[in-house]
Design a protein around this motif. Structure first.
Motif, short mmCIF file in Angstrom:
data_model
loop_
_atom_site.label_atom_id
_atom_site.label_comp_id
_atom_site.label_asym_id
_atom_site.label_seq_id
_atom_site.Cartn_x
_atom_site.Cartn_y
_atom_site.Cartn_z
N LEU A 188 95.93 12.24 -0.80
CA LEU A 188 96.65 12.61 0.19
C LEU A 188 97.75 12.50 0.04
O LEU A 188 98.92 12.76 1.33
N TYR A 189 99.08 12.42 -0.30
CA TYR A 189 100.42 12.42 -0.64
C TYR A 189 101.05 13.89 -0.39
O TYR A 189 102.01 13.88 -0.29
N GLY A 190 99.84 14.68 -0.43
CA GLY A 190 100.54 16.24 -0.65
C GLY A 190 99.71 16.74 0.65
O GLY A 190 99.68 17.70 1.03
N ALA A 191 98.62 16.47 0.88
CA ALA A 191 97.57 16.67 2.26
C ALA A 191 98.45 17.21 3.28
O ALA A 191 98.88 16.11 3.64
N LYS A 192 98.10 17.80 4.23
CA LYS A 192 99.08 17.64 5.69
C LYS A 192 97.30 17.00 6.68
O LYS A 192 97.49 16.48 7.55
N MET A 193 95.79 17.16 6.13
CA MET A 193 95.24 16.52 6.63
C MET A 193 93.60 16.20 5.98
O MET A 193 93.83 17.15 4.34
N ALA A 194 93.00 15.17 6.12
CA ALA A 194 92.08 14.91 5.33
C ALA A 194 90.58 14.27 5.85
O ALA A 194 90.93 13.81 6.73
N GLU A 195 89.78 14.90 5.66
CA GLU A 195 88.23 14.31 5.87
C GLU A 195 87.65 13.32 5.59
O GLU A 195 87.94 13.61 4.51
N PHE A 196 87.23 11.80 5.94
CA PHE A 196 86.56 11.38 4.93
C PHE A 196 85.29 11.69 5.80
O PHE A 196 84.73 10.83 7.02
N LYS A 197 83.83 11.19 5.01
CA LYS A 197 82.76 11.39 5.85
C LYS A 197 82.02 9.73 5.35
O LYS A 197 81.12 10.01 4.32
N THR A 198 81.10 9.03 6.04
CA THR A 198 80.77 7.70 5.59
C THR A 198 79.38 8.32 6.21
O THR A 198 79.18 8.69 7.65
N PRO A 199 78.45 7.47 6.22
CA PRO A 199 77.27 7.51 7.01
C PRO A 199 76.91 6.59 8.57
O PRO A 199 76.54 6.74 9.39
N PHE A 200 78.06 5.75 8.12
CA PHE A 200 78.03 4.94 9.44
C PHE A 200 79.18 5.51 10.84
O PHE A 200 79.38 5.97 11.57
N PHE A 201 80.61 6.74 10.21
CA PHE A 201 81.35 6.85 10.77
C PHE A 201 82.16 8.31 9.84
O PHE A 201 82.28 8.69 9.35
N ARG A 202 82.63 9.53 10.85
CA ARG A 202 83.83 9.67 10.43
C ARG A 202 85.25 9.23 10.59
O ARG A 202 85.94 9.26 11.76
N SER A 203 86.56 10.08 9.68
CA SER A 203 88.07 9.52 9.84
C SER A 203 87.73 11.05 9.59
O SER A 203 87.85 11.24 8.32
N PHE A 204 89.41 11.29 9.84
CA PHE A 204 90.49 12.06 9.34
C PHE A 204 92.30 11.50 9.35
O PHE A 204 92.57 10.27 10.14
N LEU A 205 92.29 11.00 8.38
CA LEU A 205 93.37 10.86 8.02
C LEU A 205 95.19 12.32 7.90
O LEU A 205 94.50 13.50 7.24
N VAL A 206 95.64 11.40 8.30
CA VAL A 206 96.68 12.91 9.31
C VAL A 206 98.05 12.87 9.27
O VAL A 206 98.32 11.55 9.13
N ASN A 207 98.15 14.00 7.92
CA ASN A 207 100.30 13.41 7.36
C ASN A 207 100.92 14.59 8.24
O ASN A 207 102.10 14.37 8.00
#
Length: 458
Positions: free
Chosen positions: A36-55
């Motif tokens: 994540l220290y070098g990503a422009k964006m990352a996607e995380f999936k769980t059974p309950f919700f989806r999240s996007f970390l935006v850099n």
């Protein structure tokens, strides 16, 4: 010469959902992968919700500045903090948030900084007196000292009372207990639980939150009576409680004011204490930088009062505090929730998705900062550093929801540093380095221990 201060370890790239949630509940920083220290964006999936970390700075601006109404603050953050903060401006969205900000903003505009500066200086001087009695061979746990002073400033500027006032002192004690019992996210932040289901807060958390709100209610009701009598001091509490919403003509009710005071105390005390403690640790390790800052303070301030004009001349001191905020942003992550579908970097961000904006990762991003993990206050003088400052620096958020007290915080930090460093020299105590963890804010796992030595010419 720069050095690399402590940074939390990253989790393994592959780990189970259960392990991730357990680690996340303990500390959101070490629960994240190194990429994540070098990503422009990352996607995380769980059974309950989806999240996007935006850099990516352009996407961050889109969320926070261009389309804030389409990305309101996520209710998942509310789950853990609601027992203390109620319906405060930190948690609300939409028309209710807009109404609250219309009432609050005037207290932090115009010449209010000049008016509260004497209170900041009085609290700083009191801190110097306390440390003078403890200076010597035994190290001082500086996070606790920073918390006490930041709370003192909040009470002096908000209610015109010092931390030694019996109610203010009890608020501080209760808040310390609340912080120890409260994880940054409640279990309900992860699970799709209806609002009518109990939120599984720890008993100690509920007990501390109720005690805190009871004490704050006492202060608010006393101030309301003073306003009615016409003898209330002209401080932030009076200003906010007497400001009418220009659209409705109504002021905050006492119950609403209790919610706002709770967030003022949390945001104005806890975050300032975190930044100050890390700034002092960085200077205690980097002795050359500490001497440079002391030379600047001696030349620009001397032994007199630290006026607003003198604060403006403490450029290196301000850069040190700014660098501490970059390396250790008190609020490491902010969560928004998409209200309608969007596309980010070719990926579908569906309605209800969580959009995470991480000052912690953006301010250490390998693609935006030179030597991002190094302590280097001089970086802000370079063209590259100035560009990164504009694009990837957001310890106070940005856009419509930028912290209204950001200007106060950027005066408070250098003010306290000026008082401390003209009176003492600091060095890191022997033992393990402090490891950052995220509770309510970014703190050191086992505290920050410093040796305090009086300066000969102070």
């Amino acid at each position: 010469m720069s050095f690399t201060p402590p940074k939390p370890p990253s989790r393994p790239e592959k780990s189970s959902l259960f392990a991730y949630l357990r680690a996340f509940r303990k500390d959101i920083l070490s629960a994240q992968p190194e990429k994540l220290y070098g990503a422009k964006m990352a996607e995380f999936k769980t059974p309950f919700f989806r999240s996007f970390l935006v850099n990516q700075p352009e996407l961050v601006d889109f969320v926070l500045k261009e389309r804030p109404s389409e990305f309101p603050k996520s209710n998942r953050i509310r789950e853990g903090l609601e027992p203390l903060l109620g319906n405060s401006v930190f948690l609300t969205n939409g028309a209710e948030w807009e109404r609250q900000r219309r009432i609050i903003n005037p207290a932090f505009e115009g010449g209010r900084l000049r008016e509260v500066l004497p209170a900041m200086e009085a609290a700083s001087a009191a801190m110097v007196e306390r440390l003078a009695m403890r200076a010597g061979d035994d190290p001082v746990e500086f996070e606790q000292e920073a918390s006490f002073t930041a709370a003192d400033i909040i009470f002096r500027t908000l209610f015109s009372i010092p931390i030694t006032h019996h109610t203010a002192s009890e608020v501080f004690v209760q808040f310390q207990g609340f912080q120890r019992t409260q994880p940054i996210l409640n279990l309900a932040a992860f699970l799709p639980i209806p609002r009518w289901v109990p939120r599984f807060h720890r008993r100690a958390t509920i007990k501390r939150a109720r005690a805190l709100r009871g004490l704050i209610t006492e202060l608010v009701m006393e101030r309301a009576k003073a306003i009615e009598r016409g003898d209330a001091p002209d401080d932030l509490a009076t200003k906010i409680m007497t400001t009418k919403d220009p659209q409705t003509g109504n002021c905050f009710s006492p119950a609403e004011m209790v919610d706002q005071v709770a967030i003022f105390f949390l945001a104005g005390h806890e975050t300032s204490a975190s930044a100050l403690a890390w700034a002092m640790y960085l200077l205690a390790v980097d002795q050359d930088m500490q001497r440079r800052v002391q030379d600047e303070i001696d030349a620009q301030v001397g032994q007199g009062s630290v006026s607003l004009s003198k604060l403006g001349k403490l450029r290196l001191t301000r850069d040190v505090f700014q660098e501490a905020l970059r390396l250790y942003p008190p609020v490491p992550m902010m969560v928004r929730e998409a209200q309608c579908p969007h596309q980010f970097r070719g990926r579908n961000v569906e309605k209800g998705a969580q959009v995470v904006i991480s000052p912690w990762h953006m301010q250490r991003h390998t693609g935006m900062w030179d030597n991002p993990d190094c302590f280097d206050p001089d970086r802000f003088k370079t063209p590259e550093g100035k560009a990164a400052l504009r694009k990837a620096y957001l310890p106070f958020s940005k856009g419509a929801r930028v912290c209204p007290g950001a200007g106060f915080a950027m005066a408070e930090g250098p003010m306290i540093l000026a008082h401390l460093l003209r009176a003492f020299s600091f060095s890191a105590a022997d033992g393990p380095k402090p490891i950052p963890v995220a509770h309510l804010t970014v703190r050191a796992k086992n505290g920050i221990w410093l040796k305090v030595t009086p300066r000969k010419n102070a």
